[in-house]
Write an enzyme that holds these catalytic residues in place. Structure first.
Site, short mmCIF file in Angstrom:
data_model
loop_
_atom_site.label_atom_id
_atom_site.label_comp_id
_atom_site.label_asym_id
_atom_site.label_seq_id
_atom_site.Cartn_x
_atom_site.Cartn_y
_atom_site.Cartn_z
N SER A 38 0.80 -1.22 0.00
CA SER A 38 0.00 0.00 0.00
C SER A 38 0.84 1.27 0.00
O SER A 38 0.35 2.33 -0.41
CB SER A 38 -0.96 0.02 1.20
OG SER A 38 -0.25 0.18 2.40
N LYS A 91 0.67 4.80 6.59
CA LYS A 91 0.14 5.65 5.52
C LYS A 91 0.75 7.03 5.62
O LYS A 91 1.42 7.37 6.58
CB LYS A 91 -1.39 5.78 5.63
CG LYS A 91 -2.15 4.48 5.66
CD LYS A 91 -2.08 3.71 4.37
CE LYS A 91 -2.90 2.44 4.52
NZ LYS A 91 -2.34 1.33 3.85
#
Length: 175
Positions: A38, A91
């Site tokens: 990701s 993230k």
């Protein structure tokens, strides 16, 4: 009697070292493995390439930023999942409290106080604020500052914000 003292002295030293290590990893810095793709290409750039054997990136997490929740757009952070406290995610922060987030799939929304908007660098394989919504700052475990393993990838994390085309951030003048 000397054997008993020797064992006791060794036990005290290891216990003290353990307490110091625990304090450092809890308050100042720690290491963690980043799994998945990701955050590719920033982290695990070869995760989707099955033709190459690749190691997970191990990163240094700085925790001093948690004292006053001092974060900036572009910071890569580790946070606990809002839906499952046992999971941790990595993230990039793209929106801070007061910023407006314009999503092509949803309406425009404002990041509430005490929250941030996070996205993965690899949109196709990222579960981020587009699915969880704004992340409470209290779930953030620390800021990722360096890749420390594998050796060919050792270095500082780039803080450049690479916002996805479907996510537009309008910075609030309050910052």
């Amino acid at each position: 009697m000397t054997t008993k003292n020797f064992v006791w002295n060794i036990a005290k030293k290891y216990f003290t070292a353990g307490l110091i290590g625990l304090t450092i990893s809890d308050r100042y810095a720690s290491l963690t493995a980043v799994r998945g793709s990701s955050m590719s290409p920033t982290l695990n750039p070869h995760a989707g390439n099955s033709s190459r054997f690749a190691f997970d990136d191990y990163v240094l997490i700085e925790k001093l930023c948690l004292q006053k929740y001092k974060f900036s757009r572009g910071d890569v952070v580790v946070f606990r999942s809002p839906s499952n406290y046992k999971e941790k995610h990595v993230k990039r922060i793209v929106g801070l409290p007061g910023d407006w987030i314009d999503l092509s799939s949803i309406d425009t929304l404002r990041v509430p106080e005490g929250h941030c908007w996070v996205v993965g660098d690899n949109a196709a394989f990222s579960t981020d604020s587009r699915s969880h919504g704004p992340i409470p700052m209290g779930l953030i475990c620390g800021r990722v500052t360096h890749v420390v393993w594998p050796p060919q990838r050792i270095g500082r994390i780039d803080g450049t914000v690479s916002i996805l085309p479907e996510v537009q951030v309008h910075v609030s003048e309050e910052h």
